[in-house]
Design a protein around this motif. Structure first.
Motif, mmCIF file in Angstrom:
data_model
loop_
_atom_site.group_PDB
_atom_site.id
_atom_site.type_symbol
_atom_site.label_atom_id
_atom_site.label_comp_id
_atom_site.label_asym_id
_atom_site.label_seq_id
_atom_site.Cartn_x
_atom_site.Cartn_y
_atom_site.Cartn_z
ATOM 1 N N TYR A 46 0.818 -1.067 -0.266
ATOM 2 C CA TYR A 46 0.115 0.142 -0.016
ATOM 3 C C TYR A 46 0.810 1.346 -0.035
ATOM 4 O O TYR A 46 0.523 2.149 -0.914
ATOM 5 C CB TYR A 46 -0.870 -0.175 1.183
ATOM 6 C CG TYR A 46 -1.808 1.071 1.290
ATOM 7 C CD1 TYR A 46 -3.053 1.240 0.616
ATOM 8 C CD2 TYR A 46 -1.583 2.444 2.075
ATOM 9 C CE1 TYR A 46 -3.910 2.296 0.802
ATOM 10 C CE2 TYR A 46 -2.365 3.328 2.089
ATOM 11 C CZ TYR A 46 -3.614 3.629 1.464
ATOM 12 O OH TYR A 46 -4.481 4.447 1.467
ATOM 13 N N LEU A 47 2.046 1.273 1.054
ATOM 14 C CA LEU A 47 2.719 2.429 0.986
ATOM 15 C C LEU A 47 3.731 2.672 -0.298
ATOM 16 O O LEU A 47 3.843 3.530 -0.879
ATOM 17 C CB LEU A 47 3.568 2.473 1.994
ATOM 18 C CG LEU A 47 2.972 2.588 3.462
ATOM 19 C CD1 LEU A 47 4.022 2.179 4.583
ATOM 20 C CD2 LEU A 47 2.387 3.770 3.628
ATOM 21 N N TRP A 50 1.192 4.217 -2.837
ATOM 22 C CA TRP A 50 0.779 5.632 -2.452
ATOM 23 C C TRP A 50 2.238 6.434 -2.909
ATOM 24 O O TRP A 50 1.880 7.447 -3.694
ATOM 25 C CB TRP A 50 0.635 5.660 -0.994
ATOM 26 C CG TRP A 50 0.474 7.264 -0.694
ATOM 27 C CD1 TRP A 50 1.279 8.038 -0.139
ATOM 28 C CD2 TRP A 50 -0.777 7.906 -0.779
ATOM 29 N NE1 TRP A 50 0.680 9.188 0.211
ATOM 30 C CE2 TRP A 50 -0.670 9.190 -0.414
ATOM 31 C CE3 TRP A 50 -2.144 7.416 -1.218
ATOM 32 C CZ2 TRP A 50 -1.759 9.983 -0.378
ATOM 33 C CZ3 TRP A 50 -3.018 8.527 -1.289
ATOM 34 C CH2 TRP A 50 -2.652 9.842 -0.639
ATOM 35 N N PHE A 51 3.321 6.032 -2.639
ATOM 36 C CA PHE A 51 4.480 6.942 -2.828
ATOM 37 C C PHE A 51 4.995 6.754 -4.454
ATOM 38 O O PHE A 51 5.570 7.832 -4.799
ATOM 39 C CB PHE A 51 5.645 6.403 -1.992
ATOM 40 C CG PHE A 51 5.342 7.130 -0.640
ATOM 41 C CD1 PHE A 51 5.261 8.430 -0.322
ATOM 42 C CD2 PHE A 51 5.168 6.230 0.348
ATOM 43 C CE1 PHE A 51 5.076 8.898 1.063
ATOM 44 C CE2 PHE A 51 5.095 6.818 1.749
ATOM 45 C CZ PHE A 51 4.986 8.017 1.990
ATOM 46 N N LYS A 55 1.541 12.720 -7.666
ATOM 47 C CA LYS A 55 0.700 13.453 -6.933
ATOM 48 C C LYS A 55 -0.392 14.099 -7.605
ATOM 49 O O LYS A 55 -1.410 14.283 -7.096
ATOM 50 C CB LYS A 55 1.719 14.420 -6.456
ATOM 51 C CG LYS A 55 2.665 14.205 -5.271
ATOM 52 C CD LYS A 55 3.489 15.231 -4.547
ATOM 53 C CE LYS A 55 4.261 14.601 -3.538
ATOM 54 N NZ LYS A 55 4.864 15.541 -2.700
ATOM 55 N N ARG A 61 -5.134 8.075 -6.773
ATOM 56 C CA ARG A 61 -4.984 8.210 -5.124
ATOM 57 C C ARG A 61 -6.205 8.286 -4.360
ATOM 58 O O ARG A 61 -6.173 7.633 -3.272
ATOM 59 C CB ARG A 61 -4.256 9.741 -4.857
ATOM 60 C CG ARG A 61 -2.989 9.736 -5.152
ATOM 61 C CD ARG A 61 -2.272 11.005 -4.640
ATOM 62 N NE ARG A 61 -0.690 10.939 -5.129
ATOM 63 C CZ ARG A 61 0.187 10.362 -4.093
ATOM 64 N NH1 ARG A 61 -0.150 10.281 -3.132
ATOM 65 N NH2 ARG A 61 1.269 10.233 -4.519
ATOM 66 N N HIS A 62 -7.590 8.724 -4.832
ATOM 67 C CA HIS A 62 -8.704 8.469 -4.062
ATOM 68 C C HIS A 62 -9.010 7.004 -4.126
ATOM 69 O O HIS A 62 -9.676 6.705 -3.115
ATOM 70 C CB HIS A 62 -9.708 9.351 -5.039
ATOM 71 C CG HIS A 62 -11.150 9.369 -4.331
ATOM 72 N ND1 HIS A 62 -12.025 8.571 -4.662
ATOM 73 C CD2 HIS A 62 -11.441 9.900 -3.210
ATOM 74 C CE1 HIS A 62 -13.091 8.229 -3.797
ATOM 75 N NE2 HIS A 62 -12.877 9.653 -3.075
ATOM 76 N N LEU A 64 -7.072 4.563 -3.935
ATOM 77 C CA LEU A 64 -6.307 3.944 -3.056
ATOM 78 C C LEU A 64 -6.433 4.049 -1.579
ATOM 79 O O LEU A 64 -6.537 3.355 -0.728
ATOM 80 C CB LEU A 64 -4.696 4.329 -3.359
ATOM 81 C CG LEU A 64 -3.746 3.479 -2.489
ATOM 82 C CD1 LEU A 64 -3.607 2.278 -3.219
ATOM 83 C CD2 LEU A 64 -2.361 4.283 -2.860
ATOM 84 N N ILE A 65 -7.030 5.382 -1.193
ATOM 85 C CA ILE A 65 -7.726 5.865 -0.086
ATOM 86 C C ILE A 65 -8.837 4.745 0.465
ATOM 87 O O ILE A 65 -8.968 4.380 1.535
ATOM 88 C CB ILE A 65 -8.072 7.450 0.039
ATOM 89 C CG1 ILE A 65 -6.727 7.983 -0.068
ATOM 90 C CG2 ILE A 65 -8.814 7.701 1.396
ATOM 91 C CD1 ILE A 65 -6.820 9.566 -0.159
ATOM 92 N N GLY A 68 -7.697 1.323 1.210
ATOM 93 C CA GLY A 68 -7.328 1.379 2.471
ATOM 94 C C GLY A 68 -8.357 1.435 3.664
ATOM 95 O O GLY A 68 -8.273 0.468 4.604
#
Length: 98
Positions: A46-47, A50-51, A55, A61-62, A64-65, A68
């Motif tokens: 997951y990290l 994310w990284f 950006k 990203r949404h 992935l959130i 999570g």
């Protein structure tokens, strides 16, 4: 008798999964590794995801959130259910070779 607490499906699934144990050392090692470290592996993946996402990629990203939070919610519900409804594990109740 121990069989009264388990359905036929439970016993068949138990034997299907555990019938492979001890016959293939590499498979045993891989599955034991994932049994011990699966949660940590998921967090690391997951990290990394994310990284490594740009950006400006807000859509991914949404997502992935959301993934999570869904994972954390599923884990919470699993723990809550396990405290409310106790069900013995087959490897504890069934005799060896059953």
């Amino acid at each position: 008798m121990a069989h009264l607490t388990f359905s036929h499906f439970d016993i068949q699934t138990y034997h299907a999964i555990n019938g492979l144990a001890g016959h293939h050392p590499l498979l045993d090692a891989v599955l034991m590794f994932f049994a011990k470290y699966a949660l940590e592996i998921y967090v690391v993946l997951y990290l990394v995801a994310w990284f490594t996402l740009p950006k400006m990629d807000t859509r991914h990203r949404h997502a992935l959130i959301v993934v999570g939070f869904a994972g954390m919610l599923a884990l919470f519900v699993n723990v809550a259910i396990s405290h409310i409804w106790f069900r013995p594990r087959p490897y504890v109740v069934l005799r060896k070779g059953t």
